[in-house]
Write an enzyme that holds these catalytic residues in place. Structure first.
Site, PDB file in Angstrom:
ATOM      1  N   LYS A  13      39.255  42.239  39.349  1.00 17.18           N
ATOM      2  CA  LYS A  13      39.775  40.888  39.576  1.00 17.18           C
ATOM      3  C   LYS A  13      40.941  40.911  40.565  1.00 17.18           C
ATOM      4  CE  LYS A  13      40.761  40.318  35.183  1.00 17.18           C
ATOM      5  NZ  LYS A  13      40.318  41.624  34.651  1.00 17.18           N
ATOM      6  N   ARG A  88      42.171  33.653  29.042  1.00 18.14           N
ATOM      7  CA  ARG A  88      41.531  34.812  28.419  1.00 18.14           C
ATOM      8  C   ARG A  88      41.059  34.504  27.011  1.00 18.14           C
ATOM      9  NH1 ARG A  88      44.252  39.148  31.595  1.00 18.14           N
ATOM     10  NH2 ARG A  88      43.408  41.108  30.890  1.00 18.14           N
ATOM     11  N   ARG A 167      41.098  47.543  24.928  1.00 14.57           N
ATOM     12  CA  ARG A 167      41.104  46.365  25.812  1.00 14.57           C
ATOM     13  C   ARG A 167      39.686  45.839  26.021  1.00 14.57           C
ATOM     14  NH1 ARG A 167      43.878  48.920  30.740  1.00 14.57           N
ATOM     15  NH2 ARG A 167      43.627  46.927  31.806  1.00 14.57           N
TER      16      ARG A 167
END
Ligand code: AP5
Length: 210
Positions: A13, A88, A167
């Protein structure tokens, strides 16, 4: 253009946002960079965020929403922006909607978890300016030294193998539902995230023109 770059940790990203923001002349707003800056400066917000980030967990919604609310009011966002790493969670996306922000497109960079692990374990970041490198795919000219500012390159604390796995798990549970959220509003564009940085940039720019 008001854009969101969605994708797993390490999907690229930040790398793609750097290219696209130059191309379009709009700023990139990375909640990860804002939070790391706050941690580095020892602000109250940084102190609250640090343990979540070190463990590979998401920082509470109200903290990141307030960062984004303040940042989007700044003058340089008037012509558009790229949101890298925000929203998110579904509540973050709903908060963005309730701010009256009309997002044009959501680019979803799709990369397999096995490739992500390779990318993140080889990433090095500049401790001075935050520039990002990869030991094989995007090496600095002089090993361990930033091309842009000459400061040292280090491994990000959350790029340790166990934290990378955590993560990824957090991403699949809490962030992936956003694909559904933005598919419903017709804004999601999936971009194949495999290949060289230039190939993916070409695909992303093409997707934005359509
Ligand atoms: P953040 O900094 O946003 O981390 P992330 O989403 O995990 O994303 P990364 O920066 O790790 O990866 P990227 O997709 O930008 O990939 P990059 O381009 O660097 O967030 C960190 C933490 O902050 C979170 O864990 C959370 O705690 C907190 N946080 C942030 N936002 C939050 C929010 N909204 N809500 C709650 N908490 C939040 O590329 C990775 C590597 O791959 C680099 O080395 C690069 O050179 C290499 N690479 C890139 N493209 C390619 C390619 N095509 N081929 C080969 N290598 C490539």
């Amino acid at each position: 253009m008001k854009l969101i770059f969605l994708g797993a940790p390490g999907a690229g990203k930040g790398t793609q946002a750097e290219i696209v923001c130059d191309h379009l002349g709009i700023p990139t707003i990375s909640t990860g960079n804002c939070l790391r800056e706050a941690v580095k400066n020892g602000t109250e917000l940084g102190i609250r965020a640090k343990s979540y980030m070190d463990d590979g967990h998401l920082v509470p919604d109200e903290i990141v929403i307030s960062i984004i609310r303040d940042r989007l009011q700044q003058e340089d966002c008037r012509k558009g922006f790229i949101l890298d790493g925000f929203p998110r969670t579904v509540p973050q996306a709903e908060a963005l909607d309730s701010m009256g922000i009309m997002i044009d497109k959501v680019i979803d960079l799709e990369v397999a978890d096995t490739e992500i692990e390779k990318r993140l374990s080889g990433r090095r970041v500049c401790e001075g300016c935050g520039a990002s490198y990869h030991i094989e795919n995007k090496p600095s000219q002089k090993p361990g030294v930033c091309d842009k500012c000459g400061a040292s390159l280090v491994v990000r604390k959350d790029d340790q193998p166990e934290t990378i796995r955590e993560r990824l798990s957090v991403y699949h549970k809490q962030t992936e539902p956003l694909k559904q959220y933005y598919t419903k509003s017709g804004k999601l564009i999936a971009v194949e995230g495999r290949g060289s940085v230039d190939e993916i940039a070409a695909r992303t720019l093409k997707a934005l023109e359509e």
